[in-house]
Design an enzyme around this catalytic site. Structure first.
Site, short mmCIF file in Angstrom:
data_model
loop_
_atom_site.label_atom_id
_atom_site.label_comp_id
_atom_site.label_asym_id
_atom_site.label_seq_id
_atom_site.Cartn_x
_atom_site.Cartn_y
_atom_site.Cartn_z
N CYS A 111 0.87 -1.18 0.00
CA CYS A 111 0.00 0.00 0.00
C CYS A 111 0.91 1.23 0.00
O CYS A 111 1.70 1.44 0.92
CB CYS A 111 -0.89 -0.04 1.24
SG CYS A 111 -1.89 1.45 1.42
N CYS A 118 -2.38 15.20 3.09
CA CYS A 118 -3.47 15.21 2.12
C CYS A 118 -4.30 16.46 2.36
O CYS A 118 -4.39 16.95 3.48
CB CYS A 118 -4.34 13.97 2.33
SG CYS A 118 -5.66 13.79 1.11
#
Ligand code: SAH
Length: 354
Positions: A111, A118
């Site tokens: 991942c 973000c």
């Protein structure tokens, strides 16, 4: 979307044709480009010294003009339950990112983070708490995979871009990463084994459909009405469900790839019988797969995980509508804490120590 600014182009972000051109610019034969690409993307070299079939003079020039830098593992946690590993990597400028390695029966999966932080602001997510620091270069996404393959000594066969960051908010670098990691002259990971997860940036979803890639698109849906989705995800104020689902349909029509819908279940928020019913109405007949994720509680956020029974009821209700549903298997439950929390703890501690 914004391009990364950097003093020097990272040579590990370049396509084979671009390396060839660089070699010619440096007064070398074009085939040196292919040799260099293989060292960077197949043998996963971390220094020019290792590149024994390149002339010493060329290695010297490369060292001066394109210093190699791979993310450096500064922390690792290994699950005693299932061997899942969580790595914290430091980038050349001091930013830290998280990556996770998971072993499944069909192979090893990584991942990958696409940004440090973000800016999408999803209410249940730890990665967005401190906003966006910066987007990652293609080489920094590749670097997570390459370092993990070296650290585990095992081949990576699947990649999900589901770590920190919104991949479609870093579009150019993401595409470069996907093409490089699936390049036959590189790690050669099948495009069908690559998944990009987005909160739903509609214009970029249309753009992605035109890239001629065979990757899986995962959409973070998390709600079955605009009203509820807006409470969980600020992006829902920009694009309606109708627009997002239209972009999903277009992606399927153009690529033939089924969409994965991610739905994080939060107790009392989006896990009720009516929610399942509404979601069923929305998705029945759609070429898709629904992945239910019992939410990972983040201490700064109020959301709680749905109970087992609620999750199974939710699944049953969707299955009755003929929808393909799985419940995400929990990996690394003992090392977890929600995604982004290892990074957050590291950064908070750093601040305290200053
Ligand atoms: N920005 C992308 C990819 C990163 S997150 C996206 O939004 O899809 C990967 C998945 O984890 C997304 O579906 C995201 O909504 C979900 N997620 C984030 N925080 C979570 C949490 N605390 N519990 C469960 N899922 C979470």
């Amino acid at each position: 979307m914004r391009e990364n600014r950097m003093e020097q182009p990272d040579i590990r972000s370049m396509y084979p044709e671009e390396l060839k051109e660089r070699m010619v610019q440096l007064g070398e034969k074009p085939f040196r480009g292919a040799q260099l690409f293989s060292w960077l993307h197949q043998k996963l070299a971390d220094s020019y010294d290792q590149m024994s079939d390149l002339p010493a003079g060329l290695r010297q020039k490369l060292e001066e003009q394109y210093p190699l830098r791979l993310p450096e593992a500064v922390d690792a946690q290994i699950s005693k339950l299932d061997g899942t590993r969580k790595y914290l990597f430091r980038l050349y400028d001091g930013n830290v990112i998280e990556s996770v390695w998971m072993r499944y029966h069909h192979g090893n999966s990584v991942c990958v983070s696409s940004q440090a932080g973000c800016r999408m602001g999803c209410r249940f997510c730890a990665s967005t708490l401190d906003g966006l620091s910066r987007s990652l270069q293609a080489s920094e996404m590749l670097g997570q995979v390459y370092q993990i393959q070296k650290l585990t000594g095992e081949r990576v066969s699947n990649i999900v871009v589901m770590g920190s960051g919104e991949p479609l908010d870093n579009y150019e670098n993401l595409i470069r990463f996907l093409k490089l990691v699936s390049a036959p002259e590189g790690l050669n990971i099948s495009q069908r084994s690559l998944t990009v997860s987005t909160c739903g940036l509609v214009p970029e979803m249309y753009r992605l459909a035109e890239e001629g890639l065979q990757i899986t698109l995962a959409l973070s849906l998390h709600a079955s009405s605009d009203e509820k989705r807006k409470k969980l995800m600020p992006i829902a104020n920009r694009y309606s469900l109708e627009q997002v689902l239209g972009a999903c349909r277009n992606y399927f029509d153009k690529t033939g790839r089924r969409i994965t819908f991610e739905y994080a279940l939060a107790a009392g928020e989006n896990d009720g019988e009516e929610d399942a019913g509404e979601l069923g109405d929305l998705l029945a007949g759609f070429p898709c797969h629904v992945n239910l994720i019992p939410i990972n509680p983040v201490k700064e956020r109020k959301f709680r995980r749905s109970g087992k029974k609620m999750v199974v009821n939710f699944q049953n209700k969707l299955e009755k509508r003929g929808i393909n549903v799985t419940i995400r298997r929990e990996m690394g439950g003992d090392i977890d804490g929600a995604c982004g929390q290892l990074r957050k703890r590291f950064m908070d501690n750093q601040e305290k120590n200053l």
